[in-house]
Write an enzyme that holds these catalytic residues in place. Sequence first.
Site, PDB file in Angstrom:
ATOM      1  N   CYS A 121     -23.435 -11.624  51.895  1.00 15.85           N
ATOM      2  CA  CYS A 121     -24.782 -11.498  51.213  1.00 15.85           C
ATOM      3  C   CYS A 121     -25.604 -12.289  50.547  1.00 15.85           C
ATOM      4  O   CYS A 121     -26.900 -12.774  51.045  1.00 15.85           O
ATOM      5  CB  CYS A 121     -24.716 -10.095  50.658  1.00 15.85           C
TER       6      CYS A 121
HETATM    7  C1  UGA Z   1     -24.052  -8.174  46.662  1.00 13.96           C
HETATM    8  C2  UGA Z   1     -24.803  -7.534  45.859  1.00 13.96           C
HETATM    9  O1  UGA Z   1     -24.161  -7.201  44.832  1.00 13.96           O
HETATM   10  C3  UGA Z   1     -24.861  -5.983  46.372  1.00 13.96           C
HETATM   11  O2  UGA Z   1     -25.883  -5.181  45.641  1.00 13.96           O
HETATM   12  C4  UGA Z   1     -25.744  -5.799  47.648  1.00 13.96           C
HETATM   13  O3  UGA Z   1     -25.986  -4.438  48.084  1.00 13.96           O
HETATM   14  C5  UGA Z   1     -24.856  -6.663  48.677  1.00 13.96           C
HETATM   15  O4  UGA Z   1     -24.498  -7.986  48.093  1.00 13.96           O
HETATM   16  C6  UGA Z   1     -25.381  -6.569  49.896  1.00 13.96           C
HETATM   17  O5  UGA Z   1     -26.580  -7.350  50.042  1.00 13.96           O
HETATM   18  O6  UGA Z   1     -24.885  -6.154  50.943  1.00 13.96           O
HETATM   19  P1  UGA Z   1     -21.332  -8.637  47.313  1.00 13.96           P
HETATM   20  O7  UGA Z   1     -21.954  -9.532  48.149  1.00 13.96           O
HETATM   21  O8  UGA Z   1     -20.398  -7.525  48.054  1.00 13.96           O
HETATM   22  O9  UGA Z   1     -22.602  -7.692  46.954  1.00 13.96           O
HETATM   23  O10 UGA Z   1     -20.795  -9.066  46.214  1.00 13.96           O
HETATM   24  P2  UGA Z   1     -21.002  -9.215  44.434  1.00 13.96           P
HETATM   25  O11 UGA Z   1     -20.146  -8.628  43.754  1.00 13.96           O
HETATM   26  O12 UGA Z   1     -22.427  -9.205  44.407  1.00 13.96           O
HETATM   27  O13 UGA Z   1     -20.499 -10.752  44.423  1.00 13.96           O
HETATM   28  C7  UGA Z   1     -20.890 -11.657  45.205  1.00 13.96           C
HETATM   29  C8  UGA Z   1     -20.442 -12.985  45.000  1.00 13.96           C
HETATM   30  O14 UGA Z   1     -21.098 -13.549  43.524  1.00 13.96           O
HETATM   31  C9  UGA Z   1     -19.087 -13.231  44.744  1.00 13.96           C
HETATM   32  O15 UGA Z   1     -18.490 -14.521  45.236  1.00 13.96           O
HETATM   33  C10 UGA Z   1     -18.789 -13.070  43.279  1.00 13.96           C
HETATM   34  O16 UGA Z   1     -17.727 -13.926  42.859  1.00 13.96           O
HETATM   35  C11 UGA Z   1     -19.952 -14.071  42.612  1.00 13.96           C
HETATM   36  N1  UGA Z   1     -20.110 -13.575  41.131  1.00 13.96           N
HETATM   37  C12 UGA Z   1     -20.591 -12.245  40.962  1.00 13.96           C
HETATM   38  C13 UGA Z   1     -19.894 -14.524  40.507  1.00 13.96           C
HETATM   39  O17 UGA Z   1     -19.762 -15.809  40.720  1.00 13.96           O
HETATM   40  N2  UGA Z   1     -20.266 -14.385  39.114  1.00 13.96           N
HETATM   41  C14 UGA Z   1     -20.907 -12.848  38.670  1.00 13.96           C
HETATM   42  O18 UGA Z   1     -21.112 -12.880  37.452  1.00 13.96           O
HETATM   43  C15 UGA Z   1     -20.768 -12.115  39.696  1.00 13.96           C
END
Ligand code: UGA
Length: 425
Positions: free
Chosen positions: A264
Amino acid sequence: MRISIIGTGYVGLSTGIGFAYKKNTVTCVDVDKEKVKKIKSGVSPVYEPGLQEGLKRFLGKSFDVTLDLERAVKESEISFICVPTPSLPDGKIDLGFLKQASKDLGKVLREKDYHVVVVKSTVVPGTTENLVVPVLEKESGKKAGKGFGVCMNPEFLREGSALKDFLNPDRVVIGEYDKRSGDFLEKLYKNFKTQILRTSIKSAELIKYASNSFLAMKISFANEIGNFCKKLGIDVYEVMKGVGMDFRISPKFLNAGIGFGGSCFPKDVKALVYRIKEEGLKPALLESVLKLNEEQPMKIIEILKKRIRNLKGKNICVLGVAFKPDTDDIREAPSIKIVKRLLKEKANVIVYDPKAMENFRRLFPRIEYSDSARKALNGADACLILTEWNEFKNLNKKDFSSMRRKIIIEGRKILNIKEKEGVCW
Ligand code: UGA
C-alpha cells in the site's frame, strides 16, 4: 443485506467475512480458479488473523465464494469492487482489473433493478467518475444515479489486523454519486459504532491517498530524525516518545527502522506523486518521503559493514522477512533489498520467518531457510532482525550464544538484550 464482493484479496475477503459477522449474506467473486477452490474448501488464501475462523463459521451459510460474477451480482443488492490497483513501472496506477470488473458488473446491471456499485479499490481522484461510471453506463444501458447507484468507500485496513480494523473502524468514508446511493450504503454501516463521513466521490478517493501518504510521511520523518540520532548516539525511540506525547502529533507511526514496505504505502505514495505531477505541480514533500524510504533499508547494511568489512562467505542470519508482523506478505518488504545486497556481497544468507518463508522462497529459491530462529542463529557471523515478530521478543542471550560472532543488528526494535545495535538507536 445481500452483498457481492468482486476480488478476494485481503481487502475483499476481510470485507466479506466482516460483513458476514454483521449479519449480511455475502458472495465473494474471483477469476482465479485456484483461489476460489481454496476458499471453498475453507482455507484462506492469505494469512490474516481471524479469516480462517470466519470462513469456518460462515462458509456455506451466510458466506459463499464463486467464479460466477453474474450469479453473485444478480442475487445481491450491492456490489463492492475490491480488485487490485497496482503500480505500473513509472508509478502510474494500473486500472486494468478495475475496468474489467466494471465491464462485467455493468453487463449484469442491464437486467437488474436498482443496484449499488461501491468502489473499494484504492483509486486516484476522478477514477470512479471518469472510468467506472462511464463503463457501467455503457455496459448496462442505464444512467448512474437513476438505474443504479455508485459510491466510493475507501478501506483503511491494515494487513495483519484487517478483520479487526473492518469491524472496529475509526471512520467510514462514503463518497456518493448522489444522495440515494449514499443513503443505501450508509444503511449497511448502521450497526457499526463509528463516525460516518459523507463526501463527494473525488474527496473519498483522495482521503485514502492523503491518509496513507501522511502515515508514510510520519515514518520517513521518524527515519530522518532516527538517522541523525544514530550519529549522535541518541535512541530515536526515546525522542519519538516525547514527540508523540503531543496530542496534535500522536505516538502512532513514529517507529523508525528500515523503512515502510507492503502493497500500500509505496504504491499509493507513488501513484499520488504521479497524479500530482500530471497537474503540473511538484510534490516535493512526497518525493522526499519516497527517496528516504528507498535508502533506509541500506542503513542496516552500512552498520553491518562497519562490523564485518568483507561479507563474502560470512553466515548472515536474517530473522523476519515479512514487510510487517502477523502477515505472510513480502511485497515491497525492505528484506528483499537487504537480502539482494547480501547476496551481491556473496554472503551466505540463512532466513527464518514464522509465516513468510514460502513467499520469500519464490523470490530467493537458493538461499538457506531454517525452521526456527534458534537454528538459523547457529554458527552465524551476524544476525539482522528485519520484522518485529512477537516471537523474537523472547529471544534471550542463550539463544544467541550459538552464533560464531555476536553481531546483532535490529532493523525493527524488538529485542530485549543488551548486545544488540539498532539502525537508529
Ligand atoms: C496501510 C495503512 O496503515 C492502512 O490504513 C491502509 O488501509 C492500508 O495500508 C491500505 O492502503 O490498504 P498496511 O500496509 O497493511 O496498512 O501496514 P501498516 O501497518 O500501515 O505498515 C506499513 C509499513 O510501514 C510496514 O512496513 C511497517 O513496518 C512500516 N511502519 C509502520 C514503520 O516503519 N513504522 C511505523 O511506525 C509504522
